[in-house]
Design an enzyme around this catalytic site. Structure first.
Site, PDB file in Angstrom:
ATOM      1  N   LYS A 168       0.927  -1.137   0.114  1.00 40.31           N
ATOM      2  CA  LYS A 168       0.006  -0.052   0.033  1.00 40.31           C
ATOM      3  C   LYS A 168       0.999   1.121   0.045  1.00 40.31           C
ATOM      4  CE  LYS A 168      -3.591  -2.238   2.772  1.00 40.31           C
ATOM      5  NZ  LYS A 168      -4.749  -2.634   1.542  1.00 40.31           N
ATOM      6  N   GLU A 202      -3.725   6.389   8.555  1.00 39.49           N
ATOM      7  CA  GLU A 202      -4.457   7.021   7.731  1.00 39.49           C
ATOM      8  C   GLU A 202      -5.666   7.540   8.521  1.00 39.49           C
ATOM      9  OE1 GLU A 202      -4.709   4.735   3.517  1.00 39.49           O
ATOM     10  OE2 GLU A 202      -6.374   4.471   4.700  1.00 39.49           O
ATOM     11  N   HIS A 233     -14.592  -5.805   7.037  1.00 37.42           N
ATOM     12  CA  HIS A 233     -13.824  -5.133   5.996  1.00 37.42           C
ATOM     13  C   HIS A 233     -13.742  -6.039   4.901  1.00 37.42           C
ATOM     14  CE1 HIS A 233     -12.824  -2.149   8.838  1.00 37.42           C
ATOM     15  NE2 HIS A 233     -12.043  -2.903   9.569  1.00 37.42           N
ATOM     16  N   ARG A 239      -5.446  -8.037 -10.414  1.00 38.61           N
ATOM     17  CA  ARG A 239      -5.885  -9.263 -10.728  1.00 38.61           C
ATOM     18  C   ARG A 239      -7.502  -9.089 -11.111  1.00 38.61           C
ATOM     19  NH1 ARG A 239      -9.109  -9.615  -6.132  1.00 38.61           N
ATOM     20  NH2 ARG A 239      -8.117  -9.030  -4.168  1.00 38.61           N
TER      21      ARG A 239
HETATM   22  P1  ADP Z   1      -7.537  -4.701   2.389  1.00 36.09           P
HETATM   23  O1  ADP Z   1      -6.239  -4.674   1.029  1.00 36.09           O
HETATM   24  O2  ADP Z   1      -7.507  -5.483   3.460  1.00 36.09           O
HETATM   25  O3  ADP Z   1      -8.722  -4.946   1.386  1.00 36.09           O
HETATM   26  P2  ADP Z   1      -8.279  -1.843   1.931  1.00 36.09           P
HETATM   27  O4  ADP Z   1      -7.323  -0.812   2.105  1.00 36.09           O
HETATM   28  O5  ADP Z   1      -8.826  -1.838   0.470  1.00 36.09           O
HETATM   29  O6  ADP Z   1      -7.907  -2.971   2.703  1.00 36.09           O
HETATM   30  O7  ADP Z   1      -9.602  -1.442   2.853  1.00 36.09           O
HETATM   31  C1  ADP Z   1     -10.634  -2.400   2.966  1.00 36.09           C
HETATM   32  C2  ADP Z   1     -12.036  -1.963   4.075  1.00 36.09           C
HETATM   33  O8  ADP Z   1     -11.470  -1.188   4.971  1.00 36.09           O
HETATM   34  C3  ADP Z   1     -12.699  -0.637   3.008  1.00 36.09           C
HETATM   35  O9  ADP Z   1     -13.517  -0.850   2.102  1.00 36.09           O
HETATM   36  C4  ADP Z   1     -13.077   0.131   3.950  1.00 36.09           C
HETATM   37  O10 ADP Z   1     -14.380  -0.507   4.756  1.00 36.09           O
HETATM   38  C5  ADP Z   1     -12.198  -0.122   5.143  1.00 36.09           C
HETATM   39  N1  ADP Z   1     -11.182   0.983   5.283  1.00 36.09           N
HETATM   40  C6  ADP Z   1      -9.778   0.997   4.677  1.00 36.09           C
HETATM   41  N2  ADP Z   1      -9.358   2.239   5.093  1.00 36.09           N
HETATM   42  C7  ADP Z   1     -10.183   3.086   5.510  1.00 36.09           C
HETATM   43  C8  ADP Z   1      -9.986   4.494   6.014  1.00 36.09           C
HETATM   44  N3  ADP Z   1      -9.205   5.087   6.003  1.00 36.09           N
HETATM   45  N4  ADP Z   1     -11.082   4.819   6.691  1.00 36.09           N
HETATM   46  C9  ADP Z   1     -12.122   4.014   6.721  1.00 36.09           C
HETATM   47  N5  ADP Z   1     -12.443   2.742   6.520  1.00 36.09           N
HETATM   48  C10 ADP Z   1     -11.438   2.388   5.742  1.00 36.09           C
END
Ligand code: ADP
Length: 496
Positions: free
Chosen positions: A115, A199, A234, A291
């Protein structure tokens, strides 16, 4: 390409093979000992066992899979999703073996797999980011200082995290130091990389992602958005396209940002750029998945484009046969992930035997699955049974179709997310389009599933009692239509 090996299992292996068959390409399936009876083996032209049930001893044995592919003179490998799909070393080894990897270059996989590296790669483009740090943090004093400028609550994230794992919400300054230490050691243990960053925690976000396609000649297009806000842990459960909240202007802006992210890592193939949007419709780049996604069918429905076929064409070096302006959204699609999980018990996996299994049918319904009645859902892998997809002219009709499909889908022997799907699709927040990633926390009451089930059980018991009564009378009159009635009452009793 004449022959492609699918380095995956079950429903996604089948879904990929279906497109390959239409393209006149031979298919090779791989399977573990736990998947001996899986339909994806029957479907393939050839199949090889790659080891015992544990994925580390079978589906993750990259070098062995490549060796087998060479023996079978395979000229392409499609990794599907999960397992080796985002493993840059595997992609590299496939190419080194003289086989085409159906996916992006290892460089793009590597950059977007972290990330932090992803944030760095897109930094030169004007892409909105969630406020926070763009490098790994180890010093909690520094983290506290940064968190104060961002404002609590904040989210600690593992750079190498995925699948909704490796995230911690911190509400107050006092908790930050201890939470950070825990996050670092967890990330190290789970992903072999202890890098964490901070974040801003977006209070009421929607998860909106953009599908992109890029060829090897510099053409990149986006195929609009998918709304993926209905999540548990999540992780997505219900997805739709288009989103109920995007305006054409916002769609165009986010689409352009997604194309820029793809360009930032010289992306080739099908990929997904994930964003969060807040309640004022500001959007922020989250990450890119290099992917095919589980939820890709909703995009296929509204664009009429087969993403697997496009992946293969791009891998063959063909130029995309459409430009951005050629693409339009037609109708509305929904996907419900049917997991072997118990929604009334915190969505814990409910592994077991598919005692009965009948799919819904009819216009506008697509079921991508990899099981048949009587099979066991193995404990070793992701417990997804099927992707249930509906497609109609409008959102309302797609919802009505999904409710009918859930009603027709008969699964007994294990708990599934079907009833949860019904709960969501009937909920006012979902119907009105006013929901965010906290739907489950805010609106889902597992007790209501039980209440409804208890009601159903009572009705079913009454039906059964009446039926027995009738049966007695019919037996004495010699007239009977046993089969039909048995089916109806069994269905009612088994739905919980
Ligand atoms: P992963 O790679 O584990 O899927 P992501 O960064 O794509 O992680 O985030 C997955 C989920 O986590 C998002 O869809 C959201 O629901 C929550 N999320 C991620 N970052 C944030 C944030 N900064 N604020 C609020 N929710 C978040």
């Amino acid at each position: 390409m004449q022959k492609i090996l699918i380095a995956n299992r079950g429903e996604i292996a089948l879904r990929i093979m279906r497109s390959l068959k239409e393209m006149g390409i031979q298919t090779v399936a791989i399977y573990s000992e736990a998947d001996r009876n899986s339909p994806h083996i029957q479907y393939a032209d050839e199949a090889i066992c790659v080891g015992p049930p544990a994925s580390s001893e079978s589906y993750l044995r990259g070098a062995y899979i490549i060796e087998q592919a060479k023996k079978l003179q395979v000229d392409g490998i499609h990794p599907g999703f999960g397992f080796l799909a985002e493993n840059a070393t595997f992609a590299q080894q496939v190419t080194a073996a003289g086989i085409t990897f159906i996916g992006p270059d290892p460089y793009a996989i590597e950059v977007m797999g972290s990330k932090l590296a992803a944030k760095e790669a897109v930094a030169t483009y004007n892409i909105p980011m969630v406020p926070g740090t763009d490098r790994a943090l180890t010093d909690s004093e520094e983290a506290i200082a940064i968190a104060k400028t961002i404002g609590f609550p904040i989210l600690i994230k593992a750079s190498a995290g995925g699948g909704g794992k490796g995230m911690r919400i911190v509400e107050h300054e006092e908790e930050l130091a201890s939470q950070m230490q825990r996050a670092i050691s967890e990330a190290q243990a789970a992903f072999g990389d202890g890098s964490v960053f901070i974040e801003k925690y977006i209070a009421s976000p929607r998860h909106i992602e953009i599908q992109i396609l890029a060829d090897k000649h510099g053409n990149v297009v986006h195929l609009f958005e998918r709304e993926c806000s209905i999540q548990r842990r999540h992780q997505k459960v219900i997805e739709e396209a288009p989103s109920a909240v995007l305006t054409p202007e916002l769609r165009a802006k986010m689409g352009q940002s997604a194309v820029d992210v793809a360009k930032a890592c010289d992306y080739v193939g099908a990929g997904t750029v994930e964003f969060l949007i807040d309640d004022a419709l500001n959007y922020y780049f989250l990450e890119m998945n290099t992917r095919l996604q589980v939820e890709h069918p909703v995009t296929e429905m509204i664009t009429g484009i087969d993403l697997v076929k496009e992946q293969v064409k791009v891998a063959r070096g063909e130029t995309l046969s459409f430009k951005q302006d050629d693409l339009t959204i037609n109708g509305h699609a929904l996907e419900l992930r049917v997991y072997a999980e118990d929604p009334a018990n915190n969505f814990l996996p409910d592994i077991g035997n598919l005692q009965s299994y009948q799919r819904p049918q009819g216009p506008g319904i697509r079921v991508d699955d990899g099981f048949e009645e009587g099979m066991d859902i193995p404990i070793y892998y992701d417990p997804m049974i099927a992707k249930l997809v509906t497609y109609a002219a409008t959102r309302e009709e797609a919802i009505a179709k999904m409710l009918r499909a859930i009603e027709e889908y008969n699964i007994t022997g294990i708990q599934t997310t079907l009833e949860f799907g019904r709960y969501v699709l009937e909920h006012e927040a979902f119907v009105s389009g006013k929901f965010d990633t906290h739907f489950v926390k805010k609106h889902f009451d597992p007790a209501q599933l039980y209440e409804e089930n208890e009601e159903e059980a009572t009705v079913a018991a009454l039906v059964a009692a009446q039926y027995l009564q009738k049966l007695k009378m019919q037996n004495s009159s010699g007239n009977d239509n046993l089969f039909e009635k048995q089916r109806v009452s069994k269905w009612k009793l088994n739905r919980r």
